[in-house]
Enzyme design. Structure first.
Site, PDB file in Angstrom:
ATOM      1  N   LEU A   1     -73.828  99.493 -32.787  1.00 49.32           N
ATOM      2  CA  LEU A   1     -72.770  99.136 -31.835  1.00 49.32           C
ATOM      3  C   LEU A   1     -71.582  98.565 -32.599  1.00 49.32           C
ATOM      4  O   LEU A   1     -71.725  97.608 -33.358  1.00 49.32           O
ATOM      5  CB  LEU A   1     -73.295  98.119 -30.820  1.00 49.32           C
ATOM      6  CG  LEU A   1     -72.372  97.810 -29.620  1.00 49.32           C
ATOM      7  CD1 LEU A   1     -73.205  97.300 -28.452  1.00 49.32           C
ATOM      8  CD2 LEU A   1     -71.312  96.763 -29.958  1.00 49.32           C
TER       9      LEU A   1
ATOM     10  N   VAL B   1     -66.944  98.191 -32.297  1.00 49.63           N
ATOM     11  CA  VAL B   1     -65.700  98.395 -31.560  1.00 49.63           C
ATOM     12  C   VAL B   1     -64.547  98.335 -32.549  1.00 49.63           C
ATOM     13  O   VAL B   1     -64.575  97.552 -33.509  1.00 49.63           O
ATOM     14  CB  VAL B   1     -65.523  97.328 -30.464  1.00 49.63           C
ATOM     15  CG1 VAL B   1     -64.187  97.501 -29.743  1.00 49.63           C
ATOM     16  CG2 VAL B   1     -66.672  97.386 -29.467  1.00 49.63           C
TER      17      VAL B   1
ATOM     18  N   ARG C   1     -62.264  92.355 -27.562  1.00 44.18           N
ATOM     19  CA  ARG C   1     -62.021  91.371 -26.503  1.00 44.18           C
ATOM     20  C   ARG C   1     -61.510  92.023 -25.220  1.00 44.18           C
ATOM     21  O   ARG C   1     -60.717  91.432 -24.486  1.00 44.18           O
ATOM     22  CB  ARG C   1     -61.017  90.297 -26.968  1.00 44.18           C
ATOM     23  CG  ARG C   1     -61.404  89.580 -28.235  1.00 44.18           C
ATOM     24  CD  ARG C   1     -62.656  88.769 -28.056  1.00 44.18           C
ATOM     25  NE  ARG C   1     -63.036  88.065 -29.295  1.00 44.18           N
ATOM     26  CZ  ARG C   1     -64.145  87.345 -29.431  1.00 44.18           C
ATOM     27  NH1 ARG C   1     -64.988  87.245 -28.415  1.00 44.18           N
ATOM     28  NH2 ARG C   1     -64.423  86.756 -30.569  1.00 44.18           N
TER      29      ARG C   1
ATOM     30  N   ASN D   1     -75.657  86.066 -36.606  1.00 40.70           N
ATOM     31  CA  ASN D   1     -74.552  86.617 -35.824  1.00 40.70           C
ATOM     32  C   ASN D   1     -74.632  86.081 -34.399  1.00 40.70           C
ATOM     33  O   ASN D   1     -75.148  86.734 -33.488  1.00 40.70           O
ATOM     34  CB  ASN D   1     -74.609  88.149 -35.832  1.00 40.70           C
ATOM     35  CG  ASN D   1     -73.330  88.784 -35.333  1.00 40.70           C
ATOM     36  OD1 ASN D   1     -72.539  88.141 -34.639  1.00 40.70           O
ATOM     37  ND2 ASN D   1     -73.127  90.045 -35.672  1.00 40.70           N
TER      38      ASN D   1
ATOM     39  N   TYR E   1     -75.373  90.101 -26.249  1.00 36.96           N
ATOM     40  CA  TYR E   1     -76.592  90.716 -25.711  1.00 36.96           C
ATOM     41  C   TYR E   1     -77.217  89.848 -24.617  1.00 36.96           C
ATOM     42  O   TYR E   1     -77.716  90.375 -23.609  1.00 36.96           O
ATOM     43  CB  TYR E   1     -77.588  90.971 -26.839  1.00 36.96           C
ATOM     44  CG  TYR E   1     -77.164  92.075 -27.770  1.00 36.96           C
ATOM     45  CD1 TYR E   1     -76.974  93.376 -27.296  1.00 36.96           C
ATOM     46  CD2 TYR E   1     -76.939  91.833 -29.130  1.00 36.96           C
ATOM     47  CE1 TYR E   1     -76.579  94.391 -28.145  1.00 36.96           C
ATOM     48  CE2 TYR E   1     -76.552  92.851 -29.981  1.00 36.96           C
ATOM     49  CZ  TYR E   1     -76.364  94.125 -29.488  1.00 36.96           C
ATOM     50  OH  TYR E   1     -75.966  95.140 -30.320  1.00 36.96           O
TER      51      TYR E   1
END
Length: 308
Positions: free
Chosen positions: A236, A238, A244, A275, A282
């Site tokens: 995953l 971005v 954001r 992290n 999650y």
């Protein structure tokens, strides 16, 4: 022995305006661009000074909900020779071309499964950018990104074709910008997020993904019984310039819908123990930490699960 000759004075060389000769240990001629002068692409001087080979170009990415624009490094079409049949300047698919595909629409974006090779490549490039984001200052980092993207492109195509160990089915989810009237974007400028969603089967003796150090070449059974199957999320990421905006969470929502429609009861993901931002993401979407999941001593990842 006497040498006879005539000393010939060095002839003064007149340089064109804007060209200055710098004297020193090594003489060289430098072209200066005067203020207010517009560079002409047909001028021989500038042609000689221009770069003859460019690996990467700067592409402007316009955010539909912001007046500001951002820049990111994208591969040029000269790299397409290394991946036959792949066109880097391919236009984004229209809504009509994506009809029938399960998707999740939110804000100015749409999350759906990747359909064409250019979208798989864009997903691989996002992963390469994320992989080397913290070491962008390194020399030759662009070459490392290209190599990583090539490997990930081939890997994700292999996974989605069902040739990946205990993976029964795999799909690459991408988030793209919504189609706009009179605006056509390339695929590379449209894809802003990605993740892999796979349906897997436990190996013999497994109760959690990655529980055993040595895997058997034989699956739990020759038939994929529902009790032996689970869903797994990986890769995953971005785009740095589109974070954001709920892209990651909405891709997870789509993945959850796909898993539920497939009849799965468990959706797993591994996340780095340090992290905290990823763990919070999650947890926000319904995952919880699996406290009793065994893991190797040097494995920095923690296992999280969503029970459906």
């Amino acid at each position: 022995m006497e040498l006879a000759g005539t000393l010939v004075p060095r002839e003064a060389v007149r340089l064109p305006p804007g060209i200055v000769r710098v004297l020193g240990r090594r003489s060289k001629t430098v072209a200066l661009r005067p203020r207010g002068v517009v560079r002409c692409s047909s001028c021989p001087i500038w042609e000689n000074l221009s770069t003859s080979y460019q690996i990467f170009k700067t592409a402007e990415v316009h955010c539909t909900n912001s007046s500001q624009s951002s820049h990111q490094s994208l591969p040029t079409t000269s790299d397409s020779s290394r991946l036959p049949g792949l066109t880097f300047n391919q236009l984004q698919l229209t809504d009509r071309e994506c009809s029938g595909v399960q998707k999740h629409s939110f804000g100015q974006f749409i999350a759906r499964g990747a359909l064409i090779d250019a979208e798989y490549w864009a997903a691989a490039w996002l992963r390469a950018e994320a992989q080397y984001e913290t070491v962008s200052y390194m020399r030759h980092v662009d070459s490392l990104k290209r190599k990583y993207a090539d490997q990930e492109f081939n890997a994700v195509k292999r996974r989605c074709s069902g040739r990946d160990g205990n993976s029964l089915k795999c799909s690459c989810i991408v988030t793209v910008k919504k189609e706009e009237t009179n605006v056509r974007r390339t695929v590379l400028n449209s894809v802003v997020g990605t993740l892999d969603l796979s349906i897997r089967q436990f190996f013999p003796g497994e109760t959690f993904p990655g529980e055993l150090k040595k895997y058997s070449a034989v699956l739990a059974s020759h038939k994929a019984y529902e009790a032996h199957k689970y869903a797994y999320i990986a890769n995953l990421c971005v785009s740095k310039f589109a974070r954001r905006r709920g892209i990651a969470s909405n891709m997870l929502y789509l993945a959850t819908d796909l898993v539920a429609s497939a009849g799965m009861k468990q959706l797993f993901v591994h996340v780095d123990a340090g992290n905290n931002a990823a763990q919070d993401l999650y947890k926000k979407t319904g995952f919880e930490m699996v406290e009793n999941a065994p893991r190797p001593a040097k494995d920095p990842r923690r296992l999280m699960c969503m029970y459906l």
